[in-house]
Structure formats: C-alpha cells, structure tokens
Motif scaffolding. Structure first.
Motif, PDB file in Angstrom:
ATOM      1  N   UNK A  11      40.291  78.442  -3.446  1.00  0.00           N
ATOM      2  CA  UNK A  11      40.434  79.611  -3.850  1.00  0.00           C
ATOM      3  C   UNK A  11      41.651  80.393  -3.261  1.00  0.00           C
ATOM      4  N   UNK A  12      42.666  79.486  -2.622  1.00  0.00           N
ATOM      5  CA  UNK A  12      43.960  79.978  -2.068  1.00  0.00           C
ATOM      6  C   UNK A  12      44.938  80.261  -3.196  1.00  0.00           C
ATOM      7  N   UNK A  30      41.848  82.528 -10.630  1.00  0.00           N
ATOM      8  CA  UNK A  30      41.623  83.242 -11.851  1.00  0.00           C
ATOM      9  C   UNK A  30      40.588  82.271 -12.893  1.00  0.00           C
ATOM     10  N   UNK A  31      40.620  81.050 -12.717  1.00  0.00           N
ATOM     11  CA  UNK A  31      39.992  80.113 -13.457  1.00  0.00           C
ATOM     12  C   UNK A  31      38.514  80.250 -12.780  1.00  0.00           C
ATOM     13  N   UNK A  32      38.207  80.268 -11.644  1.00  0.00           N
ATOM     14  CA  UNK A  32      37.112  80.396 -11.084  1.00  0.00           C
ATOM     15  C   UNK A  32      36.191  81.648 -11.592  1.00  0.00           C
ATOM     16  N   UNK A  33      37.155  82.725 -11.430  1.00  0.00           N
ATOM     17  CA  UNK A  33      36.547  84.270 -11.928  1.00  0.00           C
ATOM     18  C   UNK A  33      36.174  84.086 -13.355  1.00  0.00           C
ATOM     19  N   UNK A  34      36.903  83.552 -14.141  1.00  0.00           N
ATOM     20  CA  UNK A  34      36.554  83.356 -15.668  1.00  0.00           C
ATOM     21  C   UNK A  34      34.948  82.546 -15.717  1.00  0.00           C
ATOM     22  N   UNK A  35      34.799  81.549 -15.061  1.00  0.00           N
ATOM     23  CA  UNK A  35      33.643  80.839 -15.096  1.00  0.00           C
ATOM     24  C   UNK A  35      32.458  81.558 -14.195  1.00  0.00           C
ATOM     25  N   UNK A  70      45.345  72.321   3.659  1.00  0.00           N
ATOM     26  CA  UNK A  70      45.354  72.716   2.397  1.00  0.00           C
ATOM     27  C   UNK A  70      45.963  73.639   1.611  1.00  0.00           C
ATOM     28  N   UNK A  71      46.126  74.895   2.237  1.00  0.00           N
ATOM     29  CA  UNK A  71      46.838  76.175   2.187  1.00  0.00           C
ATOM     30  C   UNK A  71      48.506  75.862   2.012  1.00  0.00           C
ATOM     31  N   UNK A  72      48.873  75.007   2.940  1.00  0.00           N
ATOM     32  CA  UNK A  72      50.402  74.661   2.943  1.00  0.00           C
ATOM     33  C   UNK A  72      51.167  75.748   3.802  1.00  0.00           C
ATOM     34  N   UNK A  73      50.928  77.068   3.647  1.00  0.00           N
ATOM     35  CA  UNK A  73      51.676  78.079   4.599  1.00  0.00           C
ATOM     36  C   UNK A  73      50.715  78.688   5.448  1.00  0.00           C
ATOM     37  N   UNK A  74      51.197  78.957   6.725  1.00  0.00           N
ATOM     38  CA  UNK A  74      50.507  79.954   7.538  1.00  0.00           C
ATOM     39  C   UNK A  74      49.738  81.352   7.043  1.00  0.00           C
ATOM     40  N   UNK A 125      46.052  82.400   6.664  1.00  0.00           N
ATOM     41  CA  UNK A 125      45.697  83.290   7.439  1.00  0.00           C
ATOM     42  C   UNK A 125      44.697  84.483   6.085  1.00  0.00           C
ATOM     43  N   UNK A 126      45.560  84.450   5.262  1.00  0.00           N
ATOM     44  CA  UNK A 126      44.851  85.345   4.090  1.00  0.00           C
ATOM     45  C   UNK A 126      43.490  84.950   3.565  1.00  0.00           C
TER      46      UNK A 126
END
Length: 235
Positions: free
Chosen positions: A15-16, A22-27, A140-144, A148-149
């Motif tokens: 979900x990052x 956005x796709x998840x929210x649609x489903x 998985x996120x790639x940047x700190x 963190x977010x």
C-alpha cells in the motif's frame, strides 16, 4: 518472525505505492467483486497496469481472486469466466494520529516466543523481531521516507541532514511501558534504515507527543552540531 508480522509487512509495503493504494481502495469500496476493466477505468490506468497492481495486492494478501462469467450465461458460447478481485479485509483503516497497535502486539508476541526459544529477554527478542520486520518493509518501500510513512511515523526532514518523526505509532503503549516499547520502536526504525539502504542512524531523542527517535548522520549530535573533540574521544 511470525507469519502475522510477515503478512503485515507485505500489506504495508504493497500500500506504500500510491497507484496501488488507489486500486485497493477501488476494490475495497466495491459492493461486489471488481474486474480488471472496471479497476482500470476508475483509476484511469491502462488495463495491463491495473492488472499488475491487482495481482500484487493478491500476493500481499489484501485481495482474493474469484472467477465468474459476467454475462450470467453458461454453456457453449457463454465466454470465458472473468478474473475478479475482492478485498479480504478493511482493517487497515488508520486512526488520526496514525497508530499501529496491532503491529506492536505482533512484534511483542513474536518476541516472547523467540525469547523462549533463544533463552533471552523478551525486550531483546522483540527488538530482533522489529529489526527483521523493518528490514523487510524498508527493502520493499525503497526509501526511508516512504517506509517511515507506511509505518505511521510522519517524517519531517529538517534543514540539516536529519529526519524528525512527528508521530509515535505506539503512543499509548510507549507511555505505559516506555523501556520495552521504545526499545522495540528504535529497533524497527533501525531495520527500516538498513532495509532501505539509508546510511543514517537512529538516535534516541525523548519528545512529548512525537517519536522518541530521530534520524540523522552518525557525526551529528542531538543539537544539530558536529560532536566536540571530547565527545568523539573514547573514555
């Protein structure tokens, strides 16, 4: 690491990505299972792109797949069943300020089990679990900043080479059990740094209302100045 922690790490990392969210929210808000064409149209994306993100959400355990003929007909000439997606759960809705008490519970429970196996303290074992999980999320996120977010820290990059964390995702627990929870919290952030390949360090900086950890370069002191000669000398 516990299966629950690994699954949560995959979900958070999936979900990052803002497009995937956005796709998840649609489903998730759909009354019925959603097909690739519908998801692509609502997200204003090519069908192939929507399909890619839908399948990544399935891999993360956030969506399930079912097959159904949308025409309602059966038999010869009815066409192939369509691949449809349905949200598994809506429990990832966050609080304001964002809290992740379920994540803390998973880390502490996994730490208690690990402590029994390794004959060590619960605090040390839970910190190891947190560091392992942080590495996965960071990678998985790639940047700190993204990592963190995703974990609810609300990073704020200041004027110097550092990041202040404006929110503690374990706030109530940290208030009641600061020694244990803050140790686990610091280990999670260290893991996020390692996993994302960020060379900066996690430093304890007690702060009312915010996280007790600040991220900065190893050679920068808490007041933002380079360490003095006395501070850099070994005792």
């Amino acid at each position: 690491m516990s299966v629950l922690a690994v699954n949560r790490a995959a979900a958070l990392a999936a979900l990052a990505d803002p497009v995937r969210r956005r796709i998840y929210d649609i489903v998730a808000r759909g009354q019925d299972a959603v097909g690739r064409d519908v998801a692509a149209a609502e997200a204003a994306l090519p069908r192939s792109t929507a399909a890619f993100h839908l399948d990544r959400l399935v891999d993360a355990g956030l969506l399930t797949v079912e097959y159904r003929r949308l025409s309602g007909r059966s038999g010869p000439g009815a066409g192939r069943p369509a691949k449809l997606y349905r949200a598994v759960t809506t429990e990832l809705i966050g609080s304001i300020p964002e809290r992740h008490y379920e994540l803390a519970a998973e880390l502490l429970a996994a730490g208690a089990e690990r402590a029994d196996r390794e004959h060590t303290s619960v605090a040390a074992a839970a910190a190891s679990e947190a560091r392992d999980l942080g590495r996965e999320i960071g990678a998985d996120c790639g940047t700190i900043e993204t990592a963190l977010s995703v974990c609810g820290y609300t990073p704020d990059a200041g004027d110097r080479d550092g990041i202040t964390l404006r929110n503690c995702p374990f706030h109530a627990l940290a208030d009641r059990h600061p020694t244990l929870v803050c140790t686990v919290n610091a280990a999670l952030i260290e893991g996020l740094l390692e996993g994302s390949g960020d060379a900066r360090c996690a430093h304890p900086v007690p702060r009312d209302g915010g996280c007790c950890v600040e991220i900065r370069s190893a050679g920068i002191s808490a007041d933002g100045e380079p360490p003095t000669q006395t501070e850099t000398q070994s005792p």
